[in-house]
Design a protein around this motif. Structure first.
Motif, PDB file in Angstrom:
ATOM      1  N   GLY A 113       0.829  -1.189   0.000  1.00 38.49           N
ATOM      2  CA  GLY A 113       0.000   0.000   0.000  1.00 38.49           C
ATOM      3  C   GLY A 113       0.869   1.246   0.000  1.00 38.49           C
ATOM      4  O   GLY A 113       1.916   1.266  -0.637  1.00 38.49           O
ATOM      5  N   GLY A 114       0.531   2.240   0.865  1.00 38.02           N
ATOM      6  CA  GLY A 114      -0.317   2.238   2.037  1.00 38.02           C
ATOM      7  C   GLY A 114      -0.223   0.968   2.882  1.00 38.02           C
ATOM      8  O   GLY A 114       0.739   0.262   2.909  1.00 38.02           O
ATOM      9  N   GLU A 115      -1.285   0.765   3.608  1.00 39.79           N
ATOM     10  CA  GLU A 115      -1.397  -0.386   4.494  1.00 39.79           C
ATOM     11  C   GLU A 115      -2.443  -1.344   3.943  1.00 39.79           C
ATOM     12  O   GLU A 115      -3.639  -1.057   3.982  1.00 39.79           O
ATOM     13  N   PRO A 116      -2.018  -2.516   3.407  1.00 38.40           N
ATOM     14  CA  PRO A 116      -2.967  -3.450   2.807  1.00 38.40           C
ATOM     15  C   PRO A 116      -4.005  -3.972   3.787  1.00 38.40           C
ATOM     16  O   PRO A 116      -5.097  -4.387   3.375  1.00 38.40           O
ATOM     17  N   LEU A 117      -3.706  -3.969   5.089  1.00 40.53           N
ATOM     18  CA  LEU A 117      -4.679  -4.433   6.072  1.00 40.53           C
ATOM     19  C   LEU A 117      -5.892  -3.517   6.156  1.00 40.53           C
ATOM     20  O   LEU A 117      -6.916  -3.892   6.743  1.00 40.53           O
ATOM     21  N   ALA A 118      -5.813  -2.331   5.551  1.00 44.53           N
ATOM     22  CA  ALA A 118      -6.971  -1.439   5.507  1.00 44.53           C
ATOM     23  C   ALA A 118      -8.065  -1.976   4.583  1.00 44.53           C
ATOM     24  O   ALA A 118      -9.211  -1.526   4.653  1.00 44.53           O
ATOM     25  N   ARG A 119      -7.706  -2.960   3.733  1.00 41.48           N
ATOM     26  CA  ARG A 119      -8.690  -3.578   2.847  1.00 41.48           C
ATOM     27  C   ARG A 119      -9.365  -4.742   3.580  1.00 41.48           C
ATOM     28  O   ARG A 119      -8.703  -5.687   4.016  1.00 41.48           O
ATOM     29  N   LYS A 120     -10.690  -4.698   3.671  1.00 42.18           N
ATOM     30  CA  LYS A 120     -11.427  -5.773   4.334  1.00 42.18           C
ATOM     31  C   LYS A 120     -11.391  -7.063   3.521  1.00 42.18           C
ATOM     32  O   LYS A 120     -11.649  -8.150   4.065  1.00 42.18           O
ATOM     33  N   ASP A 121     -11.091  -6.965   2.242  1.00 43.37           N
ATOM     34  CA  ASP A 121     -11.089  -8.143   1.371  1.00 43.37           C
ATOM     35  C   ASP A 121      -9.707  -8.762   1.226  1.00 43.37           C
ATOM     36  O   ASP A 121      -9.478  -9.594   0.347  1.00 43.37           O
ATOM     37  N   LEU A 122      -8.770  -8.383   2.083  1.00 45.23           N
ATOM     38  CA  LEU A 122      -7.394  -8.842   1.938  1.00 45.23           C
ATOM     39  C   LEU A 122      -7.295 -10.367   1.997  1.00 45.23           C
ATOM     40  O   LEU A 122      -6.552 -10.982   1.214  1.00 45.23           O
ATOM     41  N   ALA A 123      -8.013 -11.000   2.903  1.00 46.45           N
ATOM     42  CA  ALA A 123      -7.936 -12.463   3.021  1.00 46.45           C
ATOM     43  C   ALA A 123      -8.426 -13.142   1.744  1.00 46.45           C
ATOM     44  O   ALA A 123      -7.835 -14.131   1.292  1.00 46.45           O
ATOM     45  N   GLY A 124      -9.486 -12.610   1.156  1.00 44.57           N
ATOM     46  CA  GLY A 124     -10.001 -13.185  -0.083  1.00 44.57           C
ATOM     47  C   GLY A 124      -9.043 -13.016  -1.242  1.00 44.57           C
ATOM     48  O   GLY A 124      -8.876 -13.920  -2.074  1.00 44.57           O
ATOM     49  N   ILE A 125      -8.410 -11.860  -1.317  1.00 42.66           N
ATOM     50  CA  ILE A 125      -7.419 -11.614  -2.367  1.00 42.66           C
ATOM     51  C   ILE A 125      -6.238 -12.561  -2.197  1.00 42.66           C
ATOM     52  O   ILE A 125      -5.746 -13.156  -3.160  1.00 42.66           O
ATOM     53  N   THR A 126      -5.798 -12.731  -0.959  1.00 40.06           N
ATOM     54  CA  THR A 126      -4.673 -13.632  -0.671  1.00 40.06           C
ATOM     55  C   THR A 126      -5.020 -15.076  -1.037  1.00 40.06           C
ATOM     56  O   THR A 126      -4.211 -15.793  -1.642  1.00 40.06           O
ATOM     57  N   LYS A 127      -6.218 -15.510  -0.678  1.00 36.40           N
ATOM     58  CA  LYS A 127      -6.653 -16.880  -0.976  1.00 36.40           C
ATOM     59  C   LYS A 127      -6.680 -17.121  -2.485  1.00 36.40           C
ATOM     60  O   LYS A 127      -6.225 -18.171  -2.970  1.00 36.40           O
ATOM     61  N   HIS A 128      -7.191 -16.159  -3.234  1.00 40.66           N
ATOM     62  CA  HIS A 128      -7.260 -16.312  -4.688  1.00 40.66           C
ATOM     63  C   HIS A 128      -5.855 -16.392  -5.283  1.00 40.66           C
ATOM     64  O   HIS A 128      -5.600 -17.204  -6.185  1.00 40.66           O
ATOM     65  N   ALA A 129      -4.949 -15.579  -4.765  1.00 39.87           N
ATOM     66  CA  ALA A 129      -3.571 -15.604  -5.244  1.00 39.87           C
ATOM     67  C   ALA A 129      -2.938 -16.968  -5.018  1.00 39.87           C
ATOM     68  O   ALA A 129      -2.248 -17.506  -5.888  1.00 39.87           O
ATOM     69  N   ARG A 130      -3.178 -17.544  -3.838  1.00 39.29           N
ATOM     70  CA  ARG A 130      -2.603 -18.863  -3.535  1.00 39.29           C
ATOM     71  C   ARG A 130      -3.200 -19.939  -4.438  1.00 39.29           C
ATOM     72  O   ARG A 130      -2.500 -20.858  -4.874  1.00 39.29           O
ATOM     73  N   GLU A 131      -4.482 -19.836  -4.736  1.00 36.30           N
ATOM     74  CA  GLU A 131      -5.115 -20.802  -5.630  1.00 36.30           C
ATOM     75  C   GLU A 131      -4.489 -20.767  -7.022  1.00 36.30           C
ATOM     76  O   GLU A 131      -4.454 -21.774  -7.727  1.00 36.30           O
ATOM     77  N   LEU A 132      -3.968 -19.598  -7.404  1.00 36.71           N
ATOM     78  CA  LEU A 132      -3.280 -19.463  -8.686  1.00 36.71           C
ATOM     79  C   LEU A 132      -1.835 -19.941  -8.610  1.00 36.71           C
ATOM     80  O   LEU A 132      -1.161 -20.042  -9.639  1.00 36.71           O
ATOM     81  N   GLY A 133      -1.362 -20.216  -7.393  1.00 34.96           N
ATOM     82  CA  GLY A 133       0.010 -20.646  -7.203  1.00 34.96           C
ATOM     83  C   GLY A 133       0.973 -19.520  -6.909  1.00 34.96           C
ATOM     84  O   GLY A 133       2.169 -19.756  -6.744  1.00 34.96           O
ATOM     85  N   LEU A 134       0.496 -18.280  -6.861  1.00 33.41           N
ATOM     86  CA  LEU A 134       1.369 -17.141  -6.616  1.00 33.41           C
ATOM     87  C   LEU A 134       1.950 -17.186  -5.204  1.00 33.41           C
ATOM     88  O   LEU A 134       1.274 -17.574  -4.255  1.00 33.41           O
ATOM     89  N   TYR A 135       3.194 -16.786  -5.074  1.00 34.62           N
ATOM     90  CA  TYR A 135       3.838 -16.668  -3.769  1.00 34.62           C
ATOM     91  C   TYR A 135       3.472 -15.303  -3.211  1.00 34.62           C
ATOM     92  O   TYR A 135       3.739 -14.271  -3.829  1.00 34.62           O
ATOM     93  N   THR A 136       2.854 -15.273  -2.027  1.00 37.78           N
ATOM     94  CA  THR A 136       2.288 -14.035  -1.507  1.00 37.78           C
ATOM     95  C   THR A 136       3.105 -13.470  -0.356  1.00 37.78           C
ATOM     96  O   THR A 136       3.376 -14.149   0.633  1.00 37.78           O
ATOM     97  N   ASN A 137       3.495 -12.201  -0.495  1.00 33.93           N
ATOM     98  CA  ASN A 137       4.195 -11.452   0.545  1.00 33.93           C
ATOM     99  C   ASN A 137       3.275 -10.341   1.047  1.00 33.93           C
ATOM    100  O   ASN A 137       2.798  -9.524   0.241  1.00 33.93           O
ATOM    101  N   LEU A 138       3.036 -10.288   2.327  1.00 34.28           N
ATOM    102  CA  LEU A 138       2.289  -9.189   2.926  1.00 34.28           C
ATOM    103  C   LEU A 138       3.284  -8.154   3.432  1.00 34.28           C
ATOM    104  O   LEU A 138       4.080  -8.432   4.337  1.00 34.28           O
TER     105      LEU A 138
END
Length: 435
Positions: free
Chosen positions: A140-165
């Motif tokens: 961001g900014g601060e990504p935790l300000a997004r209420k949908d962060l968990a859903g975005i992260t889950k979708h990224a993992r389903e695609l195989g993307l390596y996710t860094n917060l």
């Protein structure tokens, strides 16, 4: 079969190659290295594929990759096969909202527009993986300000993307962290401002230091790979050793000590943040000594290029490895590219990432080396530092195609030497504000 903490083995269909996905990095493996990882260095298994292989042949690979005996099937990452260059990383700036007011923040000073909605971000991730992206940096900014962060992260993992917060930690409760971990979050990078609470809170603009220490404990308790990032500047650079020791004490496996990059609020506060040459030399020595004494932690020390006469590589080459999508959906080759006023700002609302990456003028303008003039065009380092930073060149000379003045060969190198040539008088900090 086990790998080092935070490392994932995958087969990338886009590149038709095996890869190791790490916090802040990707390794594309050749056939031999991939076989060593897959078999855990088991000689009997390797000899079924490679005739005459001996232990000494694979020992360096085993040591570098940290593999253990056993077999591992790679995660298969679906993706289209495209011509080079294919991007490795996507920096998703989910929002410019942030509870902190750090005066070195590189976010734009003037913030306007409406944030992308959840559906748009999920589509961006789909297109990014298809394009060849392997790593996703949620920032961001601060990504935790997004209420949908968990859903975005889950979708990224389903695609195989390596996710860094990439986070300040403010707003990261145990429950929220559990949701992110359950969704497949791979790695947390926490920012801290200083080793001392009063100084850290003064820079953050709120009382955040003790909260950050508590968040570090939450992350280590959850067993997630954990990095700490610290921005160095005139007001904390004398405490490099104290800061690094705090990061180790908090359980970080990786520490990045990076001098301020002067964009956004950082540029606005440059006079108040810029250390003198003696401070930088002392920080260099302190960092080197700490790194030598703490080999168990990966420590990256990023020197300020104003002092070296050698510019930093521009994103390892403009539009070759990374792309950025900002909260408004604008796509850029680097986080600061919007400072160049005549650079197009293609949007995911109007174009696909494929078209933007391969065909937009924003991404092709400084790609490669043909755009360069001398001294860059004839410089043997042109494929190493790529003429330096295009954004810094514009900010210091008014010409985005100029040789970065951080380079000693630049006709405008005096712009930089005049900034660091003498200790500047004290200047007040202008704290970041989100309107």
């Amino acid at each position: 079969m086990t790998l080092q903490a935070g490392v994932r083995f995958a087969f990338d269909e886009a590149r038709q190659a095996h890869v190791l996905l790490r916090p802040e990095g990707v390794q594309v493996l050749n056939e031999t290295a991939a076989a060593v990882v897959r078999t855990g260095g088991d000689l009997a298994l390797l000899r079924e594929e490679f005739e005459g292989v001996e232990a000494e042949d694979i020992r360096p690979i085993v040591a570098e990759l940290g593999v253990q005996p056993g077999q591992l099937e790679p995660w298969v990452m679906k993706g289209g096969a495209h011509p080079d260059p294919m991007p490795f990383g996507l920096l998703a700036e989910l929002t410019y909202r942030c509870p902190l007011h750090c005066p070195y923040c590189s976010n734009p000073v003037d913030l306007k527009g409406v944030e992308l909605d959840t559906g748009s971000w999920l589509r961006v991730l789909d297109e990014a993986r298809e394009l060849g992206v392997l790593q996703l940096h949620l920032s961001g900014g601060e990504p935790l300000a997004r209420k949908d962060l968990a859903g975005i992260t889950k979708h990224a993992r389903e695609l195989g993307l390596y996710t860094n917060l990439v986070t300040s930690g403010i707003g990261l409760s145990a429950q929220r962290l559990d949701e992110l971990a359950a969704g497949g979050l791979d790695h947390v990078q926490l920012s801290i401002q200083d080793s001392r609470a009063d100084e850290a809170d003064a820079v953050a603009g709120i009382r955040a230091h003790e909260r950050k220490k508590a968040v570090a404990q939450l992350v280590t308790d959850a067993g997630l790979p954990f990095s700490i990032n610290v921005v160095l500047h005139r007001h904390n650079v004398a405490r490099v050793t104290e800061i690094a020791q705090l990061a180790v004490d908090l359980g970080a496996q990786r520490l990045e000590l990076a001098h301020t990059q002067y964009y956004g609020w950082g540029l606005l506060n440059r006079a108040a943040l810029l250390p003198d040459r003696e401070q930088v030399a002392q920080a260099d020595a302190a960092a080197a000594e700490f790194i030598a004494a703490h080999r168990e932690v990966e420590i990256v020390y990023v020197r300020p290029d104003y002092y070296d006469g050698v510019p930093k590589p521009c994103m390892n080459g403009w539009a070759t490895r990374q792309l950025v999508v900002n909260p408004l959906g604008e796509v850029m080759p680097c986080p600061a590219a919007s400072v160049i006023p005549d650079l197009d700002r293609p949007s995911v609302l109007d174009n696909s990432l494929f078209d933007i990456w391969y065909h937009s003028s924003a991404f092709n303008r400084f790609r490669g080396t043909e755009w360069m003039s001398d001294p860059c065009r004839s410089c043997p380092r042109k494929d190493i530092d790529f003429g330096g930073c295009r954004c810094q060149a514009f900010q210091l000379t008014g010409d985005a195609a100029a040789t970065d003045p951080a380079c000693a060969l630049s006709p405008r190198h005096d712009v930089v030497t005049s900034l660091v040539g003498a200790a500047a008088p004290p200047a007040p900090l202008r704290m970041r504000r989100v309107r």
